[in-house]
Design a protein around this motif. Structure first.
Motif, PDB file in Angstrom:
ATOM      1  N   SER A  37       0.829  -1.207   0.000  1.00 63.19           N
ATOM      2  CA  SER A  37       0.000   0.000   0.000  1.00 63.19           C
ATOM      3  C   SER A  37       0.861   1.253   0.000  1.00 63.19           C
ATOM      4  O   SER A  37       0.566   2.219  -0.709  1.00 63.19           O
ATOM      5  CB  SER A  37      -0.917   0.023   1.220  1.00 63.19           C
ATOM      6  N   MET A  38       1.935   1.243   0.780  1.00 65.02           N
ATOM      7  CA  MET A  38       2.829   2.394   0.827  1.00 65.02           C
ATOM      8  C   MET A  38       3.523   2.608  -0.517  1.00 65.02           C
ATOM      9  O   MET A  38       3.693   3.746  -0.957  1.00 65.02           O
ATOM     10  CB  MET A  38       3.862   2.224   1.940  1.00 65.02           C
ATOM     11  N   ARG A  39       3.924   1.530  -1.181  1.00 65.49           N
ATOM     12  CA  ARG A  39       4.550   1.657  -2.506  1.00 65.49           C
ATOM     13  C   ARG A  39       3.572   2.225  -3.526  1.00 65.49           C
ATOM     14  O   ARG A  39       3.929   3.075  -4.344  1.00 65.49           O
ATOM     15  CB  ARG A  39       5.083   0.317  -2.987  1.00 65.49           C
ATOM     16  N   LEU A  41       0.946   4.129  -2.878  1.00 63.86           N
ATOM     17  CA  LEU A  41       0.728   5.519  -2.520  1.00 63.86           C
ATOM     18  C   LEU A  41       1.886   6.393  -3.000  1.00 63.86           C
ATOM     19  O   LEU A  41       1.685   7.470  -3.556  1.00 63.86           O
ATOM     20  CB  LEU A  41       0.545   5.656  -1.010  1.00 63.86           C
ATOM     21  N   LYS A  42       3.102   5.914  -2.816  1.00 66.68           N
ATOM     22  CA  LYS A  42       4.286   6.664  -3.232  1.00 66.68           C
ATOM     23  C   LYS A  42       4.313   6.844  -4.745  1.00 66.68           C
ATOM     24  O   LYS A  42       4.589   7.933  -5.254  1.00 66.68           O
ATOM     25  CB  LYS A  42       5.544   5.938  -2.763  1.00 66.68           C
ATOM     26  N   SER A  43       4.011   5.790  -5.490  1.00 71.53           N
ATOM     27  CA  SER A  43       4.044   5.892  -6.949  1.00 71.53           C
ATOM     28  C   SER A  43       2.930   6.794  -7.465  1.00 71.53           C
ATOM     29  O   SER A  43       3.129   7.562  -8.408  1.00 71.53           O
ATOM     30  CB  SER A  43       3.951   4.511  -7.589  1.00 71.53           C
ATOM     31  N   GLU A  44       1.747   6.744  -6.851  1.00 68.45           N
ATOM     32  CA  GLU A  44       0.649   7.613  -7.263  1.00 68.45           C
ATOM     33  C   GLU A  44       0.962   9.073  -6.958  1.00 68.45           C
ATOM     34  O   GLU A  44       0.655   9.957  -7.749  1.00 68.45           O
ATOM     35  CB  GLU A  44      -0.654   7.201  -6.578  1.00 68.45           C
ATOM     36  N   THR A  45       1.573   9.336  -5.816  1.00 68.64           N
ATOM     37  CA  THR A  45       1.958  10.692  -5.465  1.00 68.64           C
ATOM     38  C   THR A  45       2.982  11.233  -6.450  1.00 68.64           C
ATOM     39  O   THR A  45       2.892  12.375  -6.899  1.00 68.64           O
ATOM     40  CB  THR A  45       2.534  10.727  -4.037  1.00 68.64           C
ATOM     41  N   LYS A  46       3.943  10.400  -6.807  1.00 66.21           N
ATOM     42  CA  LYS A  46       4.964  10.806  -7.779  1.00 66.21           C
ATOM     43  C   LYS A  46       4.333  11.089  -9.137  1.00 66.21           C
ATOM     44  O   LYS A  46       4.668  12.076  -9.799  1.00 66.21           O
ATOM     45  CB  LYS A  46       6.018   9.709  -7.908  1.00 66.21           C
ATOM     46  N   LYS A  49       2.553  14.445  -9.043  1.00 65.66           N
ATOM     47  CA  LYS A  49       3.501  15.552  -9.094  1.00 65.66           C
ATOM     48  C   LYS A  49       4.010  15.761 -10.510  1.00 65.66           C
ATOM     49  O   LYS A  49       4.109  16.890 -10.986  1.00 65.66           O
ATOM     50  CB  LYS A  49       4.679  15.300  -8.150  1.00 65.66           C
TER      51      LYS A  49
END
Length: 73
Positions: A37-39, A41-46, A49
């Motif tokens: 889930s954290m991965r 979230l990180k990829s979606e945030t990137k 941006k």
């Protein structure tokens, strides 16, 4: 007020409570799911941006006109 609110023995109690509640077999699966889930979230945030940077062209502050003040200062 919150001085020394979280000490190492608190972690031990939390881990013990998690083991008692969920069992030792479920904890690795839960941790693996949290990592996934954290991965995501990180990829979606990137991606958001990067999308935002490509949508908005960069205009330097020196070329944008500034409105004159009403008082003339």
């Amino acid at each position: 007020m919150l001085r020394n609110a979280f000490e190492p023995w608190h972690l031990i109690l939390i881990i013990a409570a998690l083991v008692l509640l969920f069992g030792s077999k479920k904890l690795p699966d839960m941790a693996r799911g949290l990592g996934r889930s954290m991965r995501i979230l990180k990829s979606e945030t990137k991606a958001l941006k990067e999308e935002r940077q490509t949508d908005e062209p960069h205009t330097p502050a020196a070329t944008t006109p500034r409105p004159e003040s009403a008082t003339g200062h």
